[in-house]
Design an enzyme around this catalytic site. Structure first.
Site, PDB file in Angstrom:
ATOM      1  N   SER A 236       0.830  -1.205   0.000  1.00 17.19           N
ATOM      2  CA  SER A 236       0.000   0.000   0.000  1.00 17.19           C
ATOM      3  C   SER A 236       0.863   1.253   0.000  1.00 17.19           C
ATOM      4  O   SER A 236       1.661   1.457  -0.910  1.00 17.19           O
ATOM      5  CB  SER A 236      -0.958  -0.073   1.183  1.00 17.19           C
ATOM      6  OG  SER A 236      -2.048   0.778   1.002  1.00 17.19           O
ATOM      7  N   ASP A 460      -9.447  -3.693  -5.535  1.00 20.57           N
ATOM      8  CA  ASP A 460      -8.843  -3.172  -4.313  1.00 20.57           C
ATOM      9  C   ASP A 460      -9.464  -1.816  -4.017  1.00 20.57           C
ATOM     10  O   ASP A 460      -9.376  -0.895  -4.827  1.00 20.57           O
ATOM     11  CB  ASP A 460      -7.333  -3.034  -4.516  1.00 20.57           C
ATOM     12  CG  ASP A 460      -6.584  -2.661  -3.242  1.00 20.57           C
ATOM     13  OD1 ASP A 460      -7.127  -1.882  -2.431  1.00 20.57           O
ATOM     14  OD2 ASP A 460      -5.444  -3.127  -3.074  1.00 20.57           O
ATOM     15  N   HIS A 488      -7.662  -5.712  -0.288  1.00 20.32           N
ATOM     16  CA  HIS A 488      -6.494  -4.847  -0.380  1.00 20.32           C
ATOM     17  C   HIS A 488      -5.219  -5.669  -0.410  1.00 20.32           C
ATOM     18  O   HIS A 488      -4.982  -6.475   0.491  1.00 20.32           O
ATOM     19  CB  HIS A 488      -6.506  -3.904   0.820  1.00 20.32           C
ATOM     20  CG  HIS A 488      -5.461  -2.845   0.782  1.00 20.32           C
ATOM     21  ND1 HIS A 488      -5.078  -2.209  -0.369  1.00 20.32           N
ATOM     22  CD2 HIS A 488      -4.718  -2.286   1.786  1.00 20.32           C
ATOM     23  CE1 HIS A 488      -4.148  -1.311  -0.091  1.00 20.32           C
ATOM     24  NE2 HIS A 488      -3.910  -1.343   1.208  1.00 20.32           N
TER      25      HIS A 488
END
Length: 519
Positions: A236, A460, A488
């Site tokens: 991320s 996502d 995610h």
């Protein structure tokens, strides 16, 4: 009225059975790190790498580490001293907290990891959820390294509010009508008090809490661990950190995997809008699954159910629900709980429970989800993720003052994410931050670095797939891997195709075909 950059860009762990939270929360869970033994152990990878280091930085790059056993067997911890200001190393120092899980065989080197955020604790990720962070083959062959970036957790940290003040900041329901001038003034006052507390309680570090400085810290960590190149797995926000590192130190970039990527060229307004659409898409996917389950509190089509959810949000916005601890669940906290559950499909069952209870006037499970997101446990906060998240974002994102662009972005959210839109906009907390941003937005090419793997998941919500496509295209040698699915990030999530490609890259230097699609 600005788009709020609300969702944290970090890797979510699923909620586990019984609504006990997983070891790594959406914002990273940090527990006190108390060494169990004091025996020192040498670094597995040798002496510090000081090749090409300037004289002013040599004291930092030549430091030798003292490791102490911490947590379970195989884990040891240390601290690394870094410059507060990399442009002026003599101005002061900070400490970086490091944890290492030693390879079960002769190590191939170190593998640095970052769970995202910004603000998530890498120490907590490795100590509490090693096998969630990396697969068994990597644990066997690498010294797996977790670190708390500057400003985060057990490193020299951003400090703002105490627990009671944080409760008021995150959970108190506004007394003014949403969208009114009074409502905006009230939220701006709260943001100002928060920013002033951060400045007062953080010992002068706020101007230096930036991704560029954190990337420079990573190079220092690499060097004092004795590695000539950085091997790195970032999730991320950690993809932005890793890409920034590769851009600064292409010759030092070893095997890098960036999972759930951020497009570094996207301005803040567009980040907020794209995330809103991503979470709306994930919410619709959840709702279809809920309706198909036969135990959903909503009926009819997905559109019908989304309309009913919108009505629930509007209802608690008008008349908040009282929790057993006296807190009131308004629409903002309910939306936080919804977002928390959308990071992982494994959490959808708990979202159904939360919404079913809220429809009956019981906010308890919705608060569990919101508390999970905010790292709140039993009235306390287990980490400083909210503070660090704000500090990084306010320094990394340039100021955007274009009313026409803001209006266009708001319209885009209202049209593309109608359920989420009413709770997505508000005063930008960074407008009152005590220091001007120093970051820029632009493409990252990392010219001169070797192949860098970028993993994107097709639905996502937090880091939409298009961002992974964009980053892979920007990187001089970007290689895109696509995970088809929900949730995610993509690695170590049960998709053998993704896992095999990542591990072959780290273990055997096998670069997968660009565009590999993993169903």
């Amino acid at each position: 009225m600005n788009i709020r950059k609300t969702p944290r860009l970090c890797r979510a762990a699923a909620l586990v059975a019984g609504l006990a939270v997983a070891a790594v929360a959406l914002s990273g869970c940090l527990y006190s790190m108390i060494p169990e033994e004091t025996a020192t152990r040498p670094s597995a990878t040798g002496a510090p790498d000081t090749d090409g280091v300037s004289e002013e930085l040599l004291p930092f790059y030549s430091q030798e580490l003292t490791w102490e056993s911490c947590g379970s067997a195989g884990f040891d911890c240390t601290t690394v001293t870094a410059p507060l200001d990399w442009e002026n190393p003599a101005e002061g120092e900070i400490e970086l907290s490091i944890i290492r899980h030693q390879a079960e065989q002769t190590p191939m080197g170190s593998l640095l990891t970052n769970p995202g955020g910004p603000g998530a604790s890498g120490v907590a990720l490795i100590r509490d959820s090693l096998d969630y962070a990396v697969g068994a083959d990597l644990i066997e062959n690498y010294d797996v390294i977790g670190f708390d970036p500057r400003g985060v957790g057990e490193s020299t940290a951003v400090r703002c509010f105490d627990a009671a003040e944080m409760d008021a900041y995150l959970y108190d329901v506004s007394t003014s009508p949403r969208g009114s001038a009074e409502w905006e003034a009230e939220l701006t006052e709260r943001n100002t008090a928060f920013a002033e507390a951060c400045d007062a309680n953080s010992d002068g570090i706020l101007p230096y809490i930036t991704t560029i400085n954190a990337a420079r810290d990573m190079d220092l960590i690499r060097a004092v661990l004795g590695d000539s190149q950085l091997n790195y797995l970032g999730y991320s926000y950690g993809t932005f950190l890793g890409a920034t590192y590769a851009n600064l130190y292409p010759e030092k970039a070893g095997r890098l995997v960036l999972d759930g990527a951020i497009d570094p060229s996207v301005p803040g307004l567009e980040v907020g809008a794209t995330q809103a659409l991503g979470f709306e898409s994930a919410l619709r996917a959840y709702m279809q699954d809920c309706l198909d389950s036969g135990s959903c509190p909503f009926n009819g089509s997905v559109d019908d159910a989304m309309a009913d959810l919108g009505a629930l949000l509007a209802s608690v916005d008008r008349t908040p629900l009282e929790n057993g601890d006296g807190r009131m669940l308004g629409a903002d906290s309910l939306m936080t709980g919804i977002i928390a559950a959308l990071y992982s499909q494994d959490s959808w069952t708990f979202l159904t429970q939360a919404l079913d209870q809220a429809l009956q006037g019981d906010p308890s499970t919705a608060f569990v989800l919101a508390d999970f997101y905010n790292s709140r446990e039993a009235g306390s906060y287990t980490d400083n993720a909210t503070e660090a998240f704000r500090a990084y974002n306010c320094m990394d994102y340039p100021v955007e003052d274009d009313p026409a662009a803001e209006a266009a972005t708001t319209k885009k959210i209202e049209e593309g994410a109608p359920t989420i839109a009413p709770y997505w906009t508000g005063p930008d907390s960074c407008e009152v931050w005590p220091y001007p941003p120093t970051g820029t937005r632009g493409e990252i090419t990392a010219e001169g670095a070797g192949p860098i793997l970028v993993i994107g998941t097709t639905n996502d919500p937090a880091t939409p797939y298009e961002w992974s496509e964009a980053l892979a295209d920007q990187l001089d040698e970007g290689v895109l891997i696509t995970r088809v699915g929900e949730g995610h990030t993509g690695y170590n999530k049960g998709n053998g195709c993704v896992d095999n490609a990542v591990e072959a890259f780290f273990l055997d230097d096998v670069v997968p075909e660009d565009g590999l699609r993993c169903e």
